[in-house]
Scaffold this motif. Structure first.
Motif, short mmCIF file in Angstrom:
data_model
loop_
_atom_site.label_atom_id
_atom_site.label_comp_id
_atom_site.label_asym_id
_atom_site.label_seq_id
_atom_site.Cartn_x
_atom_site.Cartn_y
_atom_site.Cartn_z
N TYR A 44 10.75 1.05 -7.60
CA TYR A 44 10.68 1.58 -8.97
C TYR A 44 11.94 2.34 -9.39
O TYR A 44 12.32 2.34 -10.56
N HIS A 76 4.44 -0.05 -16.86
CA HIS A 76 3.85 -0.64 -15.64
C HIS A 76 2.38 -0.23 -15.55
O HIS A 76 1.51 -1.05 -15.27
N CYS A 77 2.12 1.05 -15.76
CA CYS A 77 0.77 1.60 -15.60
C CYS A 77 -0.17 1.07 -16.69
O CYS A 77 -1.31 0.70 -16.41
N THR A 94 -1.01 -2.51 -16.05
CA THR A 94 -1.89 -2.65 -14.89
C THR A 94 -3.33 -2.29 -15.27
O THR A 94 -4.27 -3.01 -14.91
N GLY A 129 1.42 0.96 -10.84
CA GLY A 129 1.71 -0.39 -11.32
C GLY A 129 1.42 -1.49 -10.32
O GLY A 129 1.91 -2.61 -10.47
N THR A 150 6.90 -9.51 -13.09
CA THR A 150 5.66 -9.42 -12.32
C THR A 150 5.81 -10.27 -11.06
O THR A 150 6.23 -11.42 -11.12
N TRP A 155 1.37 -7.69 -21.36
CA TRP A 155 0.28 -7.83 -20.40
C TRP A 155 -0.53 -9.09 -20.71
O TRP A 155 -1.10 -9.71 -19.81
#
Ligand SMILES: *Cc1c(COP(=O)(O)O)cnc(C)c1O
Length: 397
Positions: free
Chosen positions: A210, A266-267, A270, A309, A343, A380
Motif C-alpha cells: 500500500y 480500497h476500503c 471492498t 482493502g 485488483t 467497484w
C-alpha cells in the motif's frame, strides 16, 4: 517529540521535507550518488567519529531516503524509521537485531511465507527457536513465553484468512515479561492501524504494497525507538547492506502523498464487494474483518480505522474449477502482491502458501477453495461485473 503537522492527510504530504534545504524544489530531489565529499580531511574524521553529522556514503544514509524515513516515522507516530531494499530486508534486520543464538521468538500462527522461511533458517543456523500461537487469548501467549523469549512477532490481519490479533492484549502480556512486540503492518498501512500508539515496539512494512501503491517498487520499512533504529542502522543494515535506492525512496514519497485517498477507495470498494458477494449463491463464505459477522469485528473496531482493502472467499468447487474461475476473469489480474491500483487475485493454496504442509495449511483455514482478492481502485461495479461474468461461465460448464 515535537510534531509539526496534526493530521495524517497533511503529514503524508509535508512531513520530513523542507524545500528550503533543497534549493526550493517542490518535489524531493533524487540524490543519485553513492558517496559524499568532505570539505576537509578533518571534517571526514569528525563525520566518522560521530562528532559532526553529515552524509558519508549512501549505504549509511542518503538525503532522499532520509526524507522518506522522517515522513514515515511521523505518520506511524514512532521516533525513527529505517528504509530497506525489501520488506524481507526489514524483517530480517529487525529479527536478527532482536535475537542472538539460543533465544526464542513467539510468532503469530500465520506469517508471510518468507518470514516463516527466515525463522526456519535462524533455527537451523543460529539455534534461535520459535513457536507459533493463534494468540486468541492471554493464556495462548503466556504458555509459550520462556526466559529466553526476546521477541513477539505478529501479523494482523493474518493472510489470507483475515483473522485478527488483539494488539492491546498482546502488549499487556508482553509488558509483564518485558518482551518487545513487533508488528508486520503491511496489510493495514499506517492509515488503518498504528501499532506503536497501542504500545507495540516495532512496526514493519513491506512498502512494496500500500505505501508504494503503484506496483513499481520493492521496499521495506522499520519504525521503532531512536535507540533501536540507530542500533539496526549501525549493525544489521550497515553490515548486511539491505538498503533502499534513492530513486525507489522517491517513488515511495510520491506514492505516500495519496495513501489516505487511495486507502479510502480500497476500503470503500471492498465493503461494497463483500456486501454483494455475501448474497451470491456460488460463494460459500466471505472473510473480511470489516464485516459485522466476522468473529474479529470487535477487534477491528478497536484497533483499525476500517476493515481494509483485502478479503478472501471460498467458492464451491474443485481446485480445477477455482482455477477456471480465475482464468475466466477479464480485467482482474492473477498475481500475488497487494495494495496496487489494479485488483489482484491469487490462490493461496497453490501460490503464497503452497510451501506449507497440507495439514498445517488446512488447520490454518487455507482450503483449496479459498481465494484472496486485493481490491484495486477501479470502479467497484466493474470489479463486481468481472467476477460475476466468470462465475456465470463456471455455472455453464
Ligand atoms: C509482501 C510482504 C512481505 C515481504 O515484503 P517484500 O517487500 O516482498 O520483501 C512481508 N510481509 C507481508 C505481510 C507481505 O505482504
Amino acid at each position: 517529540m515535537e510534531r509539526k503537522y496534526k493530521h495524517f492527510e497533511t503529514k503524508v504530504i509535508h512531513a520530513g521535507y523542507d524545500s528550503k534545504e533543497h534549493l526550493n524544489s517542490l518535489s524531493t530531489p533524487i540524490y543519485q550518488t553513492s558517496t559524499f565529499t568532505f570539505d576537509t580531511a578533518e571534517q571526514g574524521e569528525r563525520f566518522f567519529a560521530g562528532e559532526e553529522k553529515g552524509y558519508i556514503y549512501s549505504r549509511l544514509g542518503n538525503p532522499t531516503v532520509s526524507v522518506l524515513q522522517e515522513k514515515v516515522a511521523e505518520i506511524e507516530e514512532g521516533e525513527a524509521c529505517l528504509a530497506f531494499g525489501s520488506g524481507m530486508a526489514a524483517i530480517s534486520a529487525v529479527l536478527l537485531s532482536l535475537t542472538k543464538a539460543n533465544d526464542h521468538v513467539l510468532v503469530s500462527q500465520g506469517v508471510y511465507g518468507c518470514t516463516y522461511g527466515l525463522l526456519k533458517l535462524m533455527e537451523e543456523k543460529y539455534n534461535v527457536s520459535h513457536d507459533f500461537s493463534f494468540m486468541e487469548n492471554e493464556e495462548q501467549i503466556r504458555t509459550f513465553i520462556r526466559p529466553e523469549t526476546t521477541c513477539i512477532y505478529i501479523e494482523t490481519p493474518i493472510n489470507p484468512t483475515m483473522k485478527l490479533i488483539d494488539l492491546e492484549m498482546v502488549v499487556k502480556v508482553a509488558k509483564e515479561h518485558n518482551i518487545p512486540v513487533v508488528v508486520d503492518n503491511t496489510f493495514c498501512s499506517p492509515y488503518l492501524q498504528k501499532p506503536l500508539v497501542i504500545g507495540c515496539d516495532v512496526v514493519i512494512h513491506s512498502a512494496t504494497k500500500y505505501i508504494c501503491g503503484h506496483g513499481d517498487v520493492v521496499a521495506g520499512l522499520a519504525i521503532a525507538s531512536q535507540e533501536l533504529i540507530s542500533k539496526i542502522a549501525m549493525t544489521t543494515q550497515k553490515d548486511i547492506g539491505g538498503i533502499l535506492a534513492p530513486f525507489d525512496a522517491w517513488l515511495l514519497l510520491r506514492g505516500l502523498k495519496t495513501l489516505p485517498i487511495r486507502m479510502d477507495r480500497h476500503c470503500d470498494n471492498t465493503t461494497k464487494l463483500v456486501e454483494w458477494m455475501k448474497n451470491e449463491p456460488q460463494i460459500k463464505s466471505v472473510y473480511y474483518p470489516g464485516d459485522e459477522n466476522h468473529p474479529d469485528y470487535g477487534i477491528m473496531k478497536k484497533q483499525m480505522k476500517h476493515g481494509g482493502g483485502l478479503f478472501s472467499f471460498e467458492l464451491d468447487g474443485t481446485k480445477q474449477q477455482i482455477q477456471r474461475f480465475m482464468n475466466g476473469l477479464k480485467m482482474i489480474k492473477i498475481a500475488v502482491s497487494l495494495g496496487d491500483a489494479e485488483t489482484l487475485i491469487q490462490h493461496p493454496a497453490t501460490m503464497t502458501h503452497s510451501v506449507i504442509p497440507e495439514d498445517v495449511r488446512l488447520s490454518m483455514g487455507i482450503t483449496d477453495q479459498l481465494i484472496r482478492l486485493s481490491v484495486g481502485l477501479e470502479s467497484w461495479e466493474d470489479i463486481r461485473d468481472d467476477i460475476k461474468q466468470s462465475l456465470d461461465q463456471m455455472k455453464k460448464n
